[in-house]
Write a protein that holds these residues in place. Structure first.
Motif, PDB file in Angstrom:
ATOM      1  N   ARG A  12       0.849  -1.189   0.000  1.00 47.69           N
ATOM      2  CA  ARG A  12       0.000   0.000   0.000  1.00 47.69           C
ATOM      3  C   ARG A  12       0.891   1.248   0.000  1.00 47.69           C
ATOM      4  NH1 ARG A  12      -5.549  -0.524   1.320  1.00 47.69           N
ATOM      5  NH2 ARG A  12      -5.537   1.718   0.908  1.00 47.69           N
ATOM      6  N   TYR A  13       0.935   1.942  -1.124  1.00 46.30           N
ATOM      7  CA  TYR A  13       1.772   3.136  -1.224  1.00 46.30           C
ATOM      8  C   TYR A  13       1.040   4.388  -0.755  1.00 46.30           C
ATOM      9  CZ  TYR A  13       4.465   0.118  -4.414  1.00 46.30           C
ATOM     10  OH  TYR A  13       5.172  -0.907  -4.981  1.00 46.30           O
ATOM     11  N   ASP A  14      -0.196   4.224  -0.326  1.00 48.15           N
ATOM     12  CA  ASP A  14      -0.991   5.368   0.132  1.00 48.15           C
ATOM     13  C   ASP A  14      -1.076   5.428   1.657  1.00 48.15           C
ATOM     14  OD1 ASP A  14      -2.456   3.015   0.243  1.00 48.15           O
ATOM     15  OD2 ASP A  14      -4.368   3.958  -0.264  1.00 48.15           O
ATOM     16  N   VAL A  15      -0.277   4.625   2.347  1.00 49.46           N
ATOM     17  CA  VAL A  15      -0.371   4.544   3.802  1.00 49.46           C
ATOM     18  C   VAL A  15       0.773   5.293   4.487  1.00 49.46           C
ATOM     19  CG1 VAL A  15      -0.325   2.974   5.781  1.00 49.46           C
ATOM     20  CG2 VAL A  15      -1.659   2.377   3.757  1.00 49.46           C
ATOM     21  N   ALA A  16       2.001   5.028   4.070  1.00 50.73           N
ATOM     22  CA  ALA A  16       3.171   5.595   4.744  1.00 50.73           C
ATOM     23  C   ALA A  16       3.664   6.878   4.081  1.00 50.73           C
ATOM     24  CB  ALA A  16       4.301   4.560   4.783  1.00 50.73           C
ATOM     25  N   ASN A  17       2.913   7.368   3.099  1.00 51.03           N
ATOM     26  CA  ASN A  17       3.340   8.589   2.422  1.00 51.03           C
ATOM     27  C   ASN A  17       3.238   9.798   3.345  1.00 51.03           C
ATOM     28  OD1 ASN A  17       0.579   7.879   2.133  1.00 51.03           O
ATOM     29  ND2 ASN A  17       0.271   9.526   0.686  1.00 51.03           N
ATOM     30  N   PRO A  18       3.909  10.905   3.029  1.00 52.61           N
ATOM     31  CA  PRO A  18       3.827  12.089   3.893  1.00 52.61           C
ATOM     32  C   PRO A  18       2.400  12.612   3.992  1.00 52.61           C
ATOM     33  CG  PRO A  18       5.595  12.310   2.277  1.00 52.61           C
ATOM     34  CD  PRO A  18       4.818  11.103   1.875  1.00 52.61           C
ATOM     35  N   ASP A  19       2.059  13.148   5.141  1.00 56.08           N
ATOM     36  CA  ASP A  19       0.772  13.814   5.298  1.00 56.08           C
ATOM     37  C   ASP A  19       0.804  15.210   4.687  1.00 56.08           C
ATOM     38  OD1 ASP A  19      -0.372  11.678   6.800  1.00 56.08           O
ATOM     39  OD2 ASP A  19       0.629  12.411   8.606  1.00 56.08           O
ATOM     40  N   PHE A  20       1.966  15.856   4.739  1.00 62.42           N
ATOM     41  CA  PHE A  20       2.123  17.210   4.215  1.00 62.42           C
ATOM     42  C   PHE A  20       3.475  17.343   3.524  1.00 62.42           C
ATOM     43  CE2 PHE A  20      -0.278  17.427   8.178  1.00 62.42           C
ATOM     44  CZ  PHE A  20      -1.442  18.071   7.775  1.00 62.42           C
ATOM     45  N   LEU A  21       3.558  18.317   2.632  1.00 62.05           N
ATOM     46  CA  LEU A  21       4.811  18.795   2.081  1.00 62.05           C
ATOM     47  C   LEU A  21       4.910  20.279   2.401  1.00 62.05           C
ATOM     48  CD1 LEU A  21       4.421  17.488  -1.592  1.00 62.05           C
ATOM     49  CD2 LEU A  21       5.213  16.180   0.376  1.00 62.05           C
ATOM     50  N   VAL A  22       6.116  20.746   2.665  1.00 61.45           N
ATOM     51  CA  VAL A  22       6.365  22.176   2.748  1.00 61.45           C
ATOM     52  C   VAL A  22       7.415  22.514   1.700  1.00 61.45           C
ATOM     53  CG1 VAL A  22       7.069  24.120   4.179  1.00 61.45           C
ATOM     54  CG2 VAL A  22       5.832  22.208   5.211  1.00 61.45           C
ATOM     55  N   LEU A  23       7.120  23.493   0.857  1.00 66.23           N
ATOM     56  CA  LEU A  23       8.041  23.957  -0.169  1.00 66.23           C
ATOM     57  C   LEU A  23       8.412  25.398   0.132  1.00 66.23           C
ATOM     58  CD1 LEU A  23       6.140  22.692  -3.366  1.00 66.23           C
ATOM     59  CD2 LEU A  23       8.111  21.605  -2.278  1.00 66.23           C
ATOM     60  N   ASN A  24       9.699  25.656   0.308  1.00 69.30           N
ATOM     61  CA  ASN A  24      10.182  27.010   0.563  1.00 69.30           C
ATOM     62  C   ASN A  24      11.036  27.446  -0.621  1.00 69.30           C
ATOM     63  OD1 ASN A  24      10.670  29.421   1.981  1.00 69.30           O
ATOM     64  ND2 ASN A  24      12.558  28.627   2.859  1.00 69.30           N
ATOM     65  N   CYS A  25      10.766  28.622  -1.160  1.00 67.20           N
ATOM     66  CA  CYS A  25      11.438  29.083  -2.366  1.00 67.20           C
ATOM     67  C   CYS A  25      12.680  29.900  -2.022  1.00 67.20           C
ATOM     68  CB  CYS A  25      10.483  29.917  -3.214  1.00 67.20           C
ATOM     69  SG  CYS A  25      11.214  30.452  -4.773  1.00 67.20           S
ATOM     70  N   LEU A  26      13.828  29.452  -2.510  1.00 65.10           N
ATOM     71  CA  LEU A  26      15.077  30.202  -2.377  1.00 65.10           C
ATOM     72  C   LEU A  26      15.336  31.058  -3.612  1.00 65.10           C
ATOM     73  CD1 LEU A  26      15.375  27.584  -0.505  1.00 65.10           C
ATOM     74  CD2 LEU A  26      17.808  28.078  -0.584  1.00 65.10           C
ATOM     75  N   ARG A  27      14.952  30.522  -4.789  1.00 63.24           N
ATOM     76  CA  ARG A  27      15.136  31.264  -6.034  1.00 63.24           C
ATOM     77  C   ARG A  27      13.983  30.906  -6.977  1.00 63.24           C
ATOM     78  NH1 ARG A  27      20.364  30.354  -7.068  1.00 63.24           N
ATOM     79  NH2 ARG A  27      20.903  32.446  -6.328  1.00 63.24           N
ATOM     80  N   GLY A  28      13.322  31.920  -7.502  1.00 59.87           N
ATOM     81  CA  GLY A  28      12.253  31.683  -8.450  1.00 59.87           C
ATOM     82  C   GLY A  28      12.795  31.387  -9.839  1.00 59.87           C
ATOM     83  N   ASP A  29      11.934  30.876 -10.700  1.00 57.06           N
ATOM     84  CA  ASP A  29      12.311  30.649 -12.089  1.00 57.06           C
ATOM     85  C   ASP A  29      12.547  32.001 -12.755  1.00 57.06           C
ATOM     86  OD1 ASP A  29      12.578  29.745 -14.712  1.00 57.06           O
ATOM     87  OD2 ASP A  29      10.413  29.690 -15.025  1.00 57.06           O
ATOM     88  N   PRO A  30      13.732  32.261 -13.307  1.00 56.24           N
ATOM     89  CA  PRO A  30      14.012  33.572 -13.899  1.00 56.24           C
ATOM     90  C   PRO A  30      13.012  33.991 -14.977  1.00 56.24           C
ATOM     91  CG  PRO A  30      16.035  32.307 -13.698  1.00 56.24           C
ATOM     92  CD  PRO A  30      14.915  31.384 -13.347  1.00 56.24           C
ATOM     93  N   SER A  31      12.466  33.026 -15.699  1.00 56.79           N
ATOM     94  CA  SER A  31      11.516  33.352 -16.766  1.00 56.79           C
ATOM     95  C   SER A  31      10.089  33.511 -16.262  1.00 56.79           C
ATOM     96  CB  SER A  31      11.542  32.254 -17.834  1.00 56.79           C
ATOM     97  OG  SER A  31      10.941  31.062 -17.348  1.00 56.79           O
TER      98      SER A  31
END
Length: 337
Positions: free
Chosen positions: A163-182
C-alpha cells in the motif's frame, strides 16, 4: 486553472507582518547547521515560530489538524538568507549559502504541522530536500524535471505492505530560495473536494474502487529496481467520506485494471487542470500542501543549469512518526526505509 488569488475553502493566502518577518529572520540568522542535531534545531525553530501573531499561528496549526481547512496555503513575506549562492546542479544541497535561514523557515513551518521525516530512497534520506532541475532528469516524472509537465500526483513512498498510500507524507512544505528567472514555472494544486464536485458521477464511482495500481516513485525504482515498475496492490484513487475525500496518485505511473478505470483516471487528470490553484513561487514564499487532501503538479520551464535556476527546499511531514515505526532505520529515528 484557478488563479492563486481566487478565494475558496481549499486555498488560503497568508502573509507575515514586516516586523514579524524581521524578528524571525534575526533569530534564524544564528541557527546552526540543522544536520548536526536535528531535534535541537526543530525545537529551536518551533520556539521561534511560536512567536507568530496568534491569529496567523492558529491558522497554520489549524491547516495541519482539521479536516475542513484548506488543502494548500501560500505563506508570504518570510525571511530569506542574506546570500543564497548558486542553485545546485546535482539535486544535492547548495554550497554557497550564507547561513541556514531558509532551512529554519522550512523546519519552523514544518514543526507547526507535524514531524519532519526522511526516506532513504528520496534524496538519500536527507530531511531537507533541494528541489532543482537536473540535466539528466529533465524529462522524467520527478522533481528533477523541467522540460515536461509534471503530472498531478501525490508524493508517495514505496512500502513493502503493498500500500503506497499509507506511509506517504501527510504534508509537504516547499520554501522558495530562487524563483524561475523566466516566471514560467508554476506549481498547481487540485483539492480532492473540488475534484469530487466536478467529476462525472460514473468516473467518481470508478475512482473510489480498488481498480488502480500505483507505481513506486522514480527515486525508488531507479535505486532499487533498475528502473522497472514496482506496483502497489490494487487501491482506489479516491477514498474517505463524501465531504472529506482523500486522494492518492503516483507521479511515476498509475496502472488502471480495465479500460473504464483508465478512462476515469484520464478524466481525473483533465478535471485537475480545470480546478487547480496556480502559484508562481518567489523567494520569501512557502507553500504548505496537504498530501492527502489534494494532488499537485508543475508546469514545464526552461532550465539553464548554470546556477541561476529555480530552487526550492522541501520537507516531508507526518502528523506522527509512531504509525510508520515499522519502517524506521536503525541509524536514525527520523529516516525510514
Amino acid at each position: 486553472m484557478s488563479d492563486m488569488s481566487e478565494s475558496t475553502m481549499t486555498f488560503t493566502d497568508l502573509a507575515l507582518p514586516d516586523a514579524v518577518r524581521e524578528a524571525i529572520g534575526r533569530q534564524l540568522a544564528d541557527l546552526p547547521d540543522p544536520g548536526h542535531d536535528i531535534d535541537a534545531t526543530t525545537a529551536r525553530c518551533h520556539q521561534i515560530f511560536a512567536g507568530l501573531p496568534l491569529g496567523l499561528l492558529r491558522t497554520v496549526l489549524d491547516f495541519g489538524r482539521h479536516i475542513d481547512t484548506p488543502g494548500v496555503a501560500l505563506v508570504r513575506n518570510l525571511p530569506v538568507d542574506a546570500e543564497t549562492g548558486p542553485t545546485p546542479l546535482d539535486g544535492g544541497p547548495g554550497r554557497g549559502k550564507s547561513g541556514f535561514v531558509s532551512e529554519g523557515v522550512l523546519l519552523g513551518l514544518t514543526g507547526l504541522l507535524g514531524e519532519v521525516l526522511g526516506v532513504l530512497t528520496e534524496k538519500g534520506g536527507r530531511l531537507v530536500h533541494d528541489v532543482v532541475p537536473v540535466a539528466g532528469g529533465a524529462r522524467t516524472q520527478t522533481n528533477q524535471s523541467s522540460a515536461v509537465f509534471l503530472n498531478f500526483h501525490s508524493d508517495i513512498t514505496y512500502d513493502a505492505t503493498g500500500r503506497y498510500d499509507v506511509a506517504n507524507p501527510d504534508f509537504l512544505v516547499l520554501n522558495c530560495l530562487r524563483g524561475d528567472p523566466s516566471g514560467a514555472a508554476v506549481t498547481y494544486y487540485a483539492d480532492a473536494r473540488d475534484l469530487c464536485r466536478r467529476l462525472d458521477g460514473g468516473a467518481l464511482e470508478l475512482l473510489r474502487r480498488p481498480l488502480f495500481r500505483l507505481n513506486a516513485p522514480g527515486s525508488y525504482t531507479r535505486s532499487a529496481a533498475g528502473g522497472a515498475e514496482v506496483l502497489s496492490d490494487p487501491v482506489p484513487v479516491i477514498s474517505g467520506t463524501g465531504p472529506y475525500p482523500e486522494i492518492a496518485v503516483s507521479a511515476n505511473g498509475v496502472r488502471a485494471l480495465d479500460r473504464e478505470a483508465e478512462a476515469a483516471f484520464e478524466h481525473l487528470q483533465e478535471v485537475a487542470r480545470e480546478v487547480a490553484h496556480a502559484v508562481r513561487l518567489e523567494p520569501g514564499q512557502a507553500l504548505l500542501i496537504n498530501n492527502r487532501k489534494g494532488i499537485h503538479a508543475r508546469s514545464p520551464f526552461e532550465a539553464r543549469h548554470d546556477g541561476s535556476d529555480r530552487w526550492l527546499q522541501r520537507t516531508y511531514v507526518r502528523r506522527s512518526l509512531w504509525d510508520i515505526r515499522y519502517r524506521v532505520t536503525p541509524e536514525d529515528r527520523r529516516v525510514h526505509f
